[in-house]
Design an enzyme around this catalytic site. Sequence first.
Site, PDB file in Angstrom:
ATOM      1  N   LYS A  68       0.784  -1.324   0.026  1.00 42.23           N
ATOM      2  CA  LYS A  68       0.216  -0.096  -0.154  1.00 42.23           C
ATOM      3  C   LYS A  68       0.952   1.364   0.000  1.00 42.23           C
ATOM      4  O   LYS A  68       2.222   1.301   0.226  1.00 42.23           O
ATOM      5  CB  LYS A  68      -0.975  -0.060   1.279  1.00 42.23           C
ATOM      6  N   TYR A  75      16.627  30.452   8.472  1.00 42.53           N
ATOM      7  CA  TYR A  75      15.458  31.068   8.973  1.00 42.53           C
ATOM      8  C   TYR A  75      15.541  31.266  10.487  1.00 42.53           C
ATOM      9  O   TYR A  75      15.916  30.520  11.279  1.00 42.53           O
ATOM     10  CB  TYR A  75      14.389  30.550   8.462  1.00 42.53           C
TER      11      TYR A  75
HETATM   12  C1  LIG Z   1      -0.426  -1.833   6.671  1.00 46.78           C
HETATM   13  C2  LIG Z   1      -1.254  -3.134   7.252  1.00 46.78           C
HETATM   14  C3  LIG Z   1      -0.381  -4.586   7.389  1.00 46.78           C
HETATM   15  C4  LIG Z   1       0.959  -4.399   7.297  1.00 46.78           C
HETATM   16  O1  LIG Z   1       1.535  -4.324   8.288  1.00 46.78           O
HETATM   17  P1  LIG Z   1       3.189  -3.717   8.806  1.00 46.78           P
HETATM   18  O2  LIG Z   1       3.175  -3.506  10.238  1.00 46.78           O
HETATM   19  O3  LIG Z   1       3.736  -3.038   7.831  1.00 46.78           O
HETATM   20  O4  LIG Z   1       3.818  -5.341   8.627  1.00 46.78           O
HETATM   21  C5  LIG Z   1      -1.226  -5.566   7.405  1.00 46.78           C
HETATM   22  N1  LIG Z   1      -2.500  -5.470   7.565  1.00 46.78           N
HETATM   23  C6  LIG Z   1      -3.241  -4.487   7.749  1.00 46.78           C
HETATM   24  C7  LIG Z   1      -4.578  -4.321   8.041  1.00 46.78           C
HETATM   25  C8  LIG Z   1      -2.374  -3.188   7.446  1.00 46.78           C
HETATM   26  O5  LIG Z   1      -3.239  -1.990   7.575  1.00 46.78           O
END
Ligand SMILES: *Cc1c(COP(=O)(O)O)cnc(C)c1O
Length: 347
Positions: free
Chosen positions: A33, A242
Amino acid sequence: MATATATIDLNAIKQNWQKLRSMSRNDTAAVVKANAYGLGIKQVAKALYDEGARLFFVATAEEGAELRSILGKIPEIYIFSGHMVGDTELIRNYNLIPLINSIEQLSRQSQLLKEKKFGVQLDTGMNRLGIEPMEWETVKEFTLSLNPVLIMSHLACADEPGHKMNTTQLNTFRTLTDKINIKKSLAATGGILLGPEYHFDLTRPGIGIYGCSPMKNCLPVLKIEIPVIQIRDIKSGETVGYGNTWTSTSKKRIATISAGYADGIFRVVGQRTKLYFKEIGCPIVGRISMDLIGVDITRLNMDPDKLELINSLQTIDKIAEGAGTIGYEFLTSLGHRYNRKYTSETV
Ligand SMILES: *Cc1c(COP(=O)(O)O)cnc(C)c1O
């Protein structure tokens, strides 16, 4: 060229996934994702596919459609956000598997995509996404009659092995899915580390693939190099940046490098973060600007043409910690400006 370079080691990504796979009791998916945690979904997903990954998870149907276009027909692509209004065509046309998380989504799925593959997401206590235990009682039979391909839930505290929430959620998940003969999934990276009773049929690691905590003994995946645009000598009493927040107390040599908070190097990282020339760390001085950062290079006995922000001496986790955040947030905040280079060589 003033653009900073982010070098991504695809071989390390592959090996980290293989490690998570070898630790998992059954199947291992890959979570890609948010543009593969900011590292580039096209290259990362292809590398994982070449390595044998056939199950992928993304957050939205749009991400799923993009991933389908990259990887072709074969892999299964699951959508964490489920089946939202407006997703129906994407889910159908790109053959995606929504993880239904509410009764509303369940009725949408059963009306608009009858006979299409879907999974179910149950809430076991995180109170983020998923059908509630009480609701599950009322829709379980109907849901199962539609033949879901996966039942999953997500752990809230898996990065804290001793946290009692882990066993609470494990027990709730077991109770809710008792005697149901459908593929089950509970563990992300942290859950894999908790042990085999958390693994069920399928694990869903993300961050471990990308070499960050809570994964241990994994390979670094990223190197960030930032060009030096200008170098100047300043006298004691002069200020940099800054707001005049930093005043030199002696003669110094200052490099101005070409990256800033627009590249995910947030102003709060300043205090504890160094820029590296080989193994020598040089402190950030003054406020981080949008596109520029001042660095005290007095310690170097030469003028570098670039400095490193992320390398084996200063990992993603270390920078994130210094900024009061986590590797996930640092990675996904890198922004679009880096020249992303992909290699199979160690970064
Ligand atoms: C993002 C996510 C994962 C992966 O989690 P990690 O901690 O990056 O391994 C797995 N399941 C769900 C529902 C997620 O939102």
